[in-house]
Motif scaffolding. Structure first.
Motif, PDB file in Angstrom:
ATOM      1  N   VAL A   1       0.853  -1.178   0.000  1.00 38.42           N
ATOM      2  CA  VAL A   1       0.000   0.000   0.000  1.00 38.42           C
ATOM      3  C   VAL A   1       0.898   1.241   0.000  1.00 38.42           C
ATOM      4  CG1 VAL A   1      -0.187   0.155   2.514  1.00 38.42           C
ATOM      5  CG2 VAL A   1      -1.994   1.115   1.070  1.00 38.42           C
ATOM      6  N   SER A   2       0.470   2.276  -0.684  1.00 37.53           N
ATOM      7  CA  SER A   2       1.295   3.486  -0.783  1.00 37.53           C
ATOM      8  C   SER A   2       1.363   4.190   0.566  1.00 37.53           C
ATOM      9  CB  SER A   2       0.712   4.437  -1.821  1.00 37.53           C
ATOM     10  OG  SER A   2       1.426   5.657  -1.818  1.00 37.53           O
ATOM     11  N   PRO A   3       2.567   4.598   1.012  1.00 29.54           N
ATOM     12  CA  PRO A   3       2.689   5.278   2.294  1.00 29.54           C
ATOM     13  C   PRO A   3       2.147   6.708   2.247  1.00 29.54           C
ATOM     14  CG  PRO A   3       4.793   5.267   1.166  1.00 29.54           C
ATOM     15  CD  PRO A   3       3.867   4.436   0.335  1.00 29.54           C
TER      16      PRO A   3
ATOM     17  N   ALA B   1      -0.404  -6.510   9.124  1.00 30.22           N
ATOM     18  CA  ALA B   1      -1.765  -6.059   8.795  1.00 30.22           C
ATOM     19  C   ALA B   1      -1.790  -5.376   7.433  1.00 30.22           C
ATOM     20  CB  ALA B   1      -2.274  -5.110   9.870  1.00 30.22           C
ATOM     21  N   LEU B   2      -0.728  -4.578   7.135  1.00 33.74           N
ATOM     22  CA  LEU B   2      -0.670  -3.876   5.847  1.00 33.74           C
ATOM     23  C   LEU B   2      -0.500  -4.852   4.682  1.00 33.74           C
ATOM     24  CD1 LEU B   2       1.565  -0.749   6.677  1.00 33.74           C
ATOM     25  CD2 LEU B   2      -0.912  -0.832   6.352  1.00 33.74           C
ATOM     26  N   ARG B   3       0.181  -5.960   4.894  1.00 28.80           N
ATOM     27  CA  ARG B   3       0.423  -6.935   3.831  1.00 28.80           C
ATOM     28  C   ARG B   3      -0.725  -7.952   3.686  1.00 28.80           C
ATOM     29  NH1 ARG B   3       4.951  -7.089   1.210  1.00 28.80           N
ATOM     30  NH2 ARG B   3       4.549  -9.259   0.582  1.00 28.80           N
ATOM     31  N   SER B   4      -1.616  -7.976   4.670  1.00 28.01           N
ATOM     32  CA  SER B   4      -2.712  -8.946   4.651  1.00 28.01           C
ATOM     33  C   SER B   4      -3.776  -8.531   3.634  1.00 28.01           C
ATOM     34  CB  SER B   4      -3.334  -9.059   6.042  1.00 28.01           C
ATOM     35  OG  SER B   4      -4.477  -9.887   5.997  1.00 28.01           O
TER      36      SER B   4
ATOM     37  N   LYS C   1      -6.096  -0.002   5.543  1.00 29.74           N
ATOM     38  CA  LYS C   1      -4.627   0.057   5.495  1.00 29.74           C
ATOM     39  C   LYS C   1      -4.132   1.502   5.471  1.00 29.74           C
ATOM     40  CE  LYS C   1      -4.018  -4.376   3.105  1.00 29.74           C
ATOM     41  NZ  LYS C   1      -3.489  -5.029   1.878  1.00 29.74           N
ATOM     42  N   ILE C   2      -4.871   2.328   4.726  1.00 27.68           N
ATOM     43  CA  ILE C   2      -4.490   3.743   4.666  1.00 27.68           C
ATOM     44  C   ILE C   2      -4.577   4.387   6.040  1.00 27.68           C
ATOM     45  CG2 ILE C   2      -5.215   6.006   3.786  1.00 27.68           C
ATOM     46  CD1 ILE C   2      -5.969   4.595   1.151  1.00 27.68           C
TER      47      ILE C   2
END
Length: 963
Positions: free
Chosen positions: A709-711, A805-808, A816-817
């Protein structure tokens, strides 16, 4: 050469169907006007303002920006499946605004600099006297046709190309066409030999030249576009406007950056699509497009235009008018300046420099300081009384050599008009090209005194006496030998020698032919069109800056070399090439020697174009400087044409890119300095913008691959690019100039806009990327279990960290954002504030030139940086704006455990500037104090060569000083 020069009057009369005595009839004129048209020069092209504006809009960099704006509208529509809010249009509006501002700036500058009238037409004087229908009449010059019989008088412009059929003491100033400063004596006699050199066509009067003395009748042989000036005007109109080096580099850069952004978009989308949740493809596409747009420097076009515009305003104060913005940068890259001699390097004003008096050569300034005795009194009277020129205020009528005599006499207190009123002329023998002398008789204290001037060899044959040390005695052969040797010495220095004598025997003469016999030799003067004092310094500064100066003139080789020596341009005849030699060389032969020649003499306008073209083919950036009509084609052909504003003709001004309002050659060097600084400022802004953009894209790409996901959000990147980056990049062009740039030799040939930026870009990208990633992970340290549980709710899994959690794939993109809010906030602070800190230390100046560190403080940049940091910190704490638009952590999310998040991010923002300064210091110290053996040896050798050159110049100057 055509028969118009060689044919007799009768042959011309038959060929042109006219009558020398009676002229053309009205019916014949009507028929010829239908055949030949009006005697008018072709008009210059004038582009309407709206076409200039539209042409600006289709420049590559602006087309790419408009494309980016369109994509920024389409991407959110795709991402949100047709639903779009008004805030999504912000980036497109800003980009389109930048495009519009840039186009308006370019259009306004072009229109301001453009002449509103037809420059070529103004050169042809409107009225002329002709013989038609067996009577004299005054008509519009535009009505002339071949075969017309024109009457010429002193002080009149030549209305068309004329074959002279009668002449009485006719001299014409042709400097506007040939560049030769001395008026040309004309004759009605047919030429015996063919010639292509305009200055040697003694029986032709050229259109738009000026009659300085005498009277003549001429037959029109050519009109309008067929004349020499007409050919020049036509060639100017046919020249296609070339793009400046900066325009070419920016276009090349645009293509490069467009290709890079396209490749990045594909790479980022592909990576995210296959490494993350493929159902979120729309979000990945949005990230890819956003990052691709992030690479494009939206502010670059405005930065370039505003920086150039600021410089053009500065240069107006330095007497330089810029007709096209990009011409400033081109001038900075010039490594060859081809310049006309007359009026540019010289004053275009014949001046008495040396005197032959009492059988000695003395400087005119020293003679002016001597006591005014009888000898000086007679000599000065000879200067002003045996003279037909007139000066009154700014009005100067007469032959340049006679005007020089009047000017010199005035410095000692003899006004020519007052003198002629007191000592009236009662008789004269006008100048004759065969006698090479002129004599007048004036009544002085009731004594009729004859004064004679002429070539010294001819005059000495008529002298029986000489005045030495205020005493008249018989002249000896030894006297004549000394005087002729002195005259030869002056001639070697290209001084034109004119001698003077007198006698008091007028009333005793039985025949007027005896008027020029039994003369008393008074002295002689050596005249030349002297160099401008400022030009000497300008040539020296040009050489120091690595710029070669080439003098191109219509004068003789001897005169040109003498001037070149005074200017320290050339010192031997091997550095001089005449038009005859030039004509004998083909293009390949010319290319082999072109860069070794410093002076071109006796050249025609087409030669100047050929010289400029040859230098350009060798990869040089060429400037051509001039003021006459003869300079116009080469001014148009050169990379940068520089015209004189005061003495320059309108034709030259129209053909040029830059106009000097003070006619000072030294001003060109000021322009070069400004141009080099402009180019450096633009390169610095490019290094900053591209470096920051690539660092941001690289950091986002790395974190996106790791976290799927983009930071950062699109609005974060937009804020960075269009607010922070633009403010800082624009202020980079407002700083003071760096004087050390004039010590750098320009790089020959075509060079990329990125040449010399590799090290700077490496530092910016490396340290900014590391700091940005570091800031993100620093921010994510504040993500607690309670925070995750609050966001994920029932989906919360205690065994998963924030990274897991971000990779799930179990969680939505929106969740995620929100998880990344703290990391995004810290990273946002770093990417927006770090550039503000190190922008002031991006140095591309000549740090290698000196061990002393040259500190140049850019106040606007410091102020802009502080404002940008302040604005960045403020928006973080604006409720609604920070979390709704920028997707940052809300104000309510800060507590006693994470209050120092912003301070920590600011601290991380300082890491790039600290490491950059440390690396720069190490590099500087090693370069100057621990050089490699090969470079140390090269430095020593270079210093020895420069020392030898300086010693040689001192020797030459000491030899030239009078004993």
């Amino acid at each position: 050469m055509d028969e118009n020069l060689l044919g007799s009057d009768k042959e011309l009369e038959k060929q042109l169907e006219t009558n020398i005595k009676k002229g053309l009839t009205t019916e014949e004129v009507t028929l010829k006007q239908q055949k030949y048209g009006k005697n008018e020069l072709p008009k210059g092209k004038i582009t309407p303002w709206y076409l200039i504006f539209l042409k600006t809009l289709v420049e590559p960099i602006l087309l790419v920006l408009m494309g980016a704006a369109v994509i920024s509208i389409i991407a959110p529509i795709i991402s949100n499946k047709g639903h779009i809010e008004a805030s999504e249009f912000i980036d497109a509006i800003v980009i389109f605004s930048i495009v519009l501002i840039d186009a308006i700036l370019e259009t306004v500058q072009t229109i301001k600099a453009r002449k509103s009238m037809d420059a070529l037409k103004s050169l042809s004087k409107p009225k002329t006297v002709v013989i038609r229908n067996d009577m004299q009449q005054e008509i519009d010059a535009s009505e002339l046709v071949p075969g017309d019989i024109v009457v010429l008088e002193a002080g009149k412009y030549v209305p068309a190309e004329l074959r002279i059929i009668e002449a009485n003491d006719l001299s014409i100033d042709e400097s506007i066409l040939t560049g030769e400063s001395v008026s040309v004596d004309k004759t009605h006699l047919a030429l015996k030999e063919s010639t292509t050199i305009l200055a040697e066509m003694k029986n032709i009067a050229f259109m738009s030249t000026f009659t300085t003395s005498g009277r003549a009748i001429g037959m029109v042989i050519k009109t309008g576009v067929e004349t020499e000036i007409g050919k020049i005007a036509k060639s100017i109109n046919e020249n296609e406007e070339e793009s400046t080096p900066l325009e070419k580099k920016l276009n090349s850069f645009t293509y490069w950056i467009s290709g890079l952004s396209f490749i990045l978009a594909i790479l980022i989308f592909t990576t995210l699509f296959f490494s993350g949740d493929q159902k979120a493809w729309a979000n990945y596409l949005m990230v890819a497009i956003t990052l691709a747009i992030g690479v494009i420097p939206e502010c670059l076009a405005a930065v370039v235009s505003i920086t150039l515009s600021i410089s053009t305003k500065k240069m107006v104060k330095q007497h330089v008018i810029i007709k096209k913005l990009q011409a400033v940068e081109t001038l900075g890259n010039v490594n060859f300046i081809c310049t006309d001699k007359t009026g540019t390097l010289t004053q275009n004003k014949m001046t008495v420099k040396k005197m032959i008096m009492d059988n000695k050569i003395i400087a005119s300034k020293e003679y002016a300081k001597e006591k005014n005795d009888n000898h000086m009194d007679l000599f000065l009277k000879a200067l002003v009384l045996c003279n037909d020129s007139v000066t009154e205020g700014s009005e100067r009528i007469g032959d340049p050599t006679e005007l020089a005599l009047v000017d010199f006499a005035e410095t000692i207190g003899y006004d020519e008009q007052d003198s002629r009123d007191v000592w009236q002329r009662i008789d004269e023998m006008p100048f004759d090209s065969e006698r090479k002398m002129m004599t007048t008789v004036n009544t002085i204290n009731k004594v009729n005194t004859a004064f004679t001037k002429g070539a010294i060899d001819q005059l000495l044959q008529r002298c029986s006496k000489i005045m030495i040390d205020n005493v008249v005695r018989d002249i000896t052969e030894e006297d004549k030998k000394i005087l002729l040797e002195s005259a030869n010495e002056l001639s070697k220095d290209a001084l034109r020698v004119l001698a003077f004598a007198y006698h008091l025997n007028y009333d005793k003469l039985k025949d007027k032919s005896d008027l020029e016999h039994d003369l008393v030799f008074l002295g002689a003067v050596g005249m030349i069109d002297p160099v401008r004092e400022t030009a000497v310094n300008a040539v020296r500064l040009a050489h120091e800056a690595g710029i070669e100066v080439v003098m191109i003139t219509g004068d003789h080789a001897v005169t040109a070399l003498a001037i070149a020596r005074d200017l320290d341009l050339a010192h031997s005849e091997y550095e001089v090439m005449t038009s005859n030699t030039l004509n004998q060389l083909d293009d390949k032969q010319l290319l082999r020697v072109i860069e070794q020649i410093k002076v071109f003499a006796r050249v025609n306008p087409e030669h100047k174009v050929r010289i400029v073209d040859a230098l350009k083919q060798k990869g040089n950036i060429v400037s051509m400087t001039g003021d006459g009509v003869n300079d116009a084609p080469s001014l148009s052909k050169a990379d940068i044409g520089v015209a004189m504003g005061i003495t320059g003709t309108d034709v030259a001004k129209q053909a040029s890119d830059i106009i000097l309002t003070d006619d000072n050659f030294e001003t060109i060097i000021k322009g070069v300095n400004e141009g080099r600084n402009v180019y450096q400022k633009i390169k610095r802004a490019i290094a900053f913008v591209i470096g920051v953009n690539l660092a941001n894209v690289l950091a986002i790409f790395i974190l996106s691959v790791i976290n799927t996901v983009s930071p950062l959000e699109a609005t974060n990147i937009l804020w960075m690019n269009l607010i922070v980056e633009s403010i800082i990049a624009l202020s980079m062009g407002m700083g003071s100039n760096d004087p050390t740039l004039m010590k750098i030799k320009p790089i020959k040939g075509k060079n990329s806009l990125f040449k010399g930026l590799g090290y700077t870009l490496f530092k910016i990208i490396l340290f900014t990327t590391i700091a940005s990633i570091g800031a993100y992970y620093f921010g994510m340290m504040f993500v607690t279990e309670d925070y995750l549980k609050e966001i994920l709710g029932d989906q919360y899994n205690p065994s998963l960290s924030w990274h897991q959690a971000l990779r799930s794939n179990e969680y939505s993109v929106e969740q995620k954002i929100e998880i990344g809010d703290f990391g995004r906030t810290a990273m946002f602070v770093t990417i927006t504030c770090a550039p503000c800190f190190y922008a002031n230390f991006i140095k591309l100046s000549n740090w290698k030139a000196d061990k002393k560190i040259n500190l140049i403080i850019n106040k606007p940049l410091w102020i802009a940086s502080m404002i940008a940091v302040l604005v960045n910190l403020i928006v973080i704490f604006i409720p609604g704006f920070n979390e709704k638009i920028l997707n940052l952590a809300s104000v309510n999310s800060y507590n006693s455990n994470n209050w120092y998040l912003i301070l920590g991010a600011l601290g991380i923002s300082l890491i790039p500037v600290i490491f950059m300064l440390l690396l720069d210091a190490i590099t500087f110290l090693i370069y100057h104090y621990k050089p490699e053996p090969w470079r140390r040896n090269r430095i020593l050798a270079q210093e020895l060569v420069e020392l030898d050159i300086q010693n040689e110049k001192r020797k030459r100057r000491s030899k030239k000083k009078p004993s």
